[in-house]
Design an enzyme around this catalytic site. Structure first.
Site, PDB file in Angstrom:
ATOM      1  N   ASN A 201     -12.650  10.754  -1.140  1.00 18.94           N
ATOM      2  CA  ASN A 201     -13.114  10.055  -2.325  1.00 18.94           C
ATOM      3  C   ASN A 201     -13.205   8.578  -1.981  1.00 18.94           C
ATOM      4  OD1 ASN A 201     -13.058  12.418  -3.935  1.00 18.94           O
ATOM      5  ND2 ASN A 201     -10.852  12.186  -4.222  1.00 18.94           N
TER       6      ASN A 201
ATOM      7  N   HIS B 268      -6.160   3.495   0.535  1.00 20.88           N
ATOM      8  CA  HIS B 268      -5.905   3.644   1.974  1.00 20.88           C
ATOM      9  C   HIS B 268      -6.682   4.891   2.376  1.00 20.88           C
ATOM     10  CE1 HIS B 268      -2.869   3.453   5.528  1.00 20.88           C
ATOM     11  NE2 HIS B 268      -3.664   4.490   5.775  1.00 20.88           N
TER      12      HIS B 268
ATOM     13  N   ASP C 111      -0.025  16.766  -0.591  1.00 24.42           N
ATOM     14  CA  ASP C 111      -0.383  16.011  -1.792  1.00 24.42           C
ATOM     15  C   ASP C 111       0.640  16.289  -2.892  1.00 24.42           C
ATOM     16  OD1 ASP C 111      -3.324  14.737  -2.918  1.00 24.42           O
ATOM     17  OD2 ASP C 111      -1.853  15.390  -4.406  1.00 24.42           O
TER      18      ASP C 111
ATOM     19  N   CYS D  64       0.856  -1.195   0.000  1.00 25.51           N
ATOM     20  CA  CYS D  64       0.000   0.000   0.000  1.00 25.51           C
ATOM     21  C   CYS D  64       0.884   1.235   0.000  1.00 25.51           C
ATOM     22  CB  CYS D  64      -0.914  -0.024   1.220  1.00 25.51           C
ATOM     23  SG  CYS D  64      -1.735   1.547   1.516  1.00 25.51           S
TER      24      CYS D  64
ATOM     25  N   HIS E 159      -8.141   8.207   3.256  1.00 25.45           N
ATOM     26  CA  HIS E 159      -7.468   9.497   3.423  1.00 25.45           C
ATOM     27  C   HIS E 159      -8.465  10.624   3.212  1.00 25.45           C
ATOM     28  CE1 HIS E 159      -7.107   8.319  -0.823  1.00 25.45           C
ATOM     29  NE2 HIS E 159      -7.168   9.615  -1.112  1.00 25.45           N
TER      30      HIS E 159
ATOM     31  N   CYS F  59       0.706   3.232   3.265  1.00 20.45           N
ATOM     32  CA  CYS F  59       1.395   2.514   4.364  1.00 20.45           C
ATOM     33  C   CYS F  59       2.900   2.699   4.222  1.00 20.45           C
ATOM     34  CB  CYS F  59       1.032   1.029   4.355  1.00 20.45           C
ATOM     35  SG  CYS F  59      -0.629   0.673   4.965  1.00 20.45           S
TER      36      CYS F  59
ATOM     37  N   HIS G 135      -8.625  14.700   2.185  1.00 16.77           N
ATOM     38  CA  HIS G 135      -7.929  15.852   1.613  1.00 16.77           C
ATOM     39  C   HIS G 135      -8.350  17.094   2.397  1.00 16.77           C
ATOM     40  CE1 HIS G 135      -7.091  13.824  -2.421  1.00 16.77           C
ATOM     41  NE2 HIS G 135      -8.031  13.045  -1.940  1.00 16.77           N
TER      42      HIS G 135
ATOM     43  N   HIS H  91      -4.149   0.548   8.398  1.00 16.73           N
ATOM     44  CA  HIS H  91      -4.669   0.430   7.026  1.00 16.73           C
ATOM     45  C   HIS H  91      -6.174   0.169   7.036  1.00 16.73           C
ATOM     46  CE1 HIS H  91      -4.545  -0.188   2.697  1.00 16.73           C
ATOM     47  NE2 HIS H  91      -5.504  -1.079   2.928  1.00 16.73           N
TER      48      HIS H  91
HETATM   49  P1  DGP Z   1      -7.676  10.106  -4.189  1.00 19.82           P
HETATM   50  O1  DGP Z   1      -8.000  10.438  -5.583  1.00 19.82           O
HETATM   51  O2  DGP Z   1      -8.697  10.665  -3.212  1.00 19.82           O
HETATM   52  O3  DGP Z   1      -7.420   8.632  -3.973  1.00 19.82           O
HETATM   53  O4  DGP Z   1      -6.349  10.901  -3.845  1.00 19.82           O
HETATM   54  C1  DGP Z   1      -5.085  10.364  -3.805  1.00 19.82           C
HETATM   55  C2  DGP Z   1      -4.135  11.515  -3.726  1.00 19.82           C
HETATM   56  O5  DGP Z   1      -2.859  11.008  -3.402  1.00 19.82           O
HETATM   57  C3  DGP Z   1      -3.983  12.299  -5.014  1.00 19.82           C
HETATM   58  O6  DGP Z   1      -4.452  13.627  -4.812  1.00 19.82           O
HETATM   59  C4  DGP Z   1      -2.490  12.310  -5.294  1.00 19.82           C
HETATM   60  C5  DGP Z   1      -1.890  11.816  -4.017  1.00 19.82           C
HETATM   61  N1  DGP Z   1      -0.728  10.993  -4.178  1.00 19.82           N
HETATM   62  C6  DGP Z   1      -0.611   9.871  -4.937  1.00 19.82           C
HETATM   63  N2  DGP Z   1       0.606   9.349  -4.835  1.00 19.82           N
HETATM   64  C7  DGP Z   1       1.305  10.148  -3.975  1.00 19.82           C
HETATM   65  C8  DGP Z   1       2.625  10.129  -3.453  1.00 19.82           C
HETATM   66  O7  DGP Z   1       3.448   9.251  -3.745  1.00 19.82           O
HETATM   67  N3  DGP Z   1       2.972  11.131  -2.610  1.00 19.82           N
HETATM   68  C9  DGP Z   1       2.099  12.123  -2.249  1.00 19.82           C
HETATM   69  N4  DGP Z   1       2.536  13.058  -1.424  1.00 19.82           N
HETATM   70  N5  DGP Z   1       0.827  12.167  -2.712  1.00 19.82           N
HETATM   71  C10 DGP Z   1       0.444  11.194  -3.558  1.00 19.82           C
END
Ligand code: DGP
Length: 112
Positions: free
Chosen positions: A85, A96, A29, A3, A98, A6, A100, A45
């Site tokens: 989301n 996982h 992000d 993950c 989360h 994780c 925003h 997780h």
């Molecule tokens: P969602 O679409 O709600 O699953 O948002 C996932 C978010 O995770 C997306 O806005 C981009 C962010 N994201 C994806 N990979 C990484 C990463 O490796 N590092 C960081 N900091 N953010 C990431």
């Protein structure tokens, strides 16, 4: 289990941390959609909001306790948006749980 979040929590993948305690990790992000765009994740997780139940909801409570602390730290005194989301139709890309936190400007009032 492989993950992404994780691995970020464990420090195996670098991230820009903005907050951490025993239960919660928050980081910027990678693809910010607003001047402030922070992801807040539980250190346990949980795959998505649809998997929240009475056995794990305390992790979600810890997240929502952290959010105002993070907002204050990020100087979002004029307000902010918290988004989750969930699943395919919700366009959840990382499986996982989360949340925003978006802010630092007047956000569009359109949700979908
Ligand atoms: P969602 O679409 O709600 O699953 O948002 C996932 C978010 O995770 C997306 O806005 C981009 C962010 N994201 C994806 N990979 C990484 C990463 O490796 N590092 C960081 N900091 N953010 C990431």
């Amino acid at each position: 289990m492989d993950c992404l979040f994780c691995r970020i929590i464990k420090g195996e993948i670098p991230s820009t941390k903005v907050f951490e305690n025993e239960y919660v990790y928050a980081f910027r992000d990678i693809n910010p959609m607003a001047p402030v765009h922070v992801l807040v994740v539980p250190k346990c997780h949980i795959c998505c909001a649809d998997a929240i139940d009475e056995s794990n909801s305390q992790w979600v409570a810890r997240i929502f306790e952290a959010i105002p602390i993070i907002a204050k730290q990020e100087k979002l005194e004029n307000g902010y948006r918290v988004i989750n989301n969930c699943g395919e139709d919700g366009c959840q890309s990382v499986k996982h749980l989360h949340f925003h936190i978006l802010g630092g400007k007047k956000l569009p009032d359109q949700m979908a």
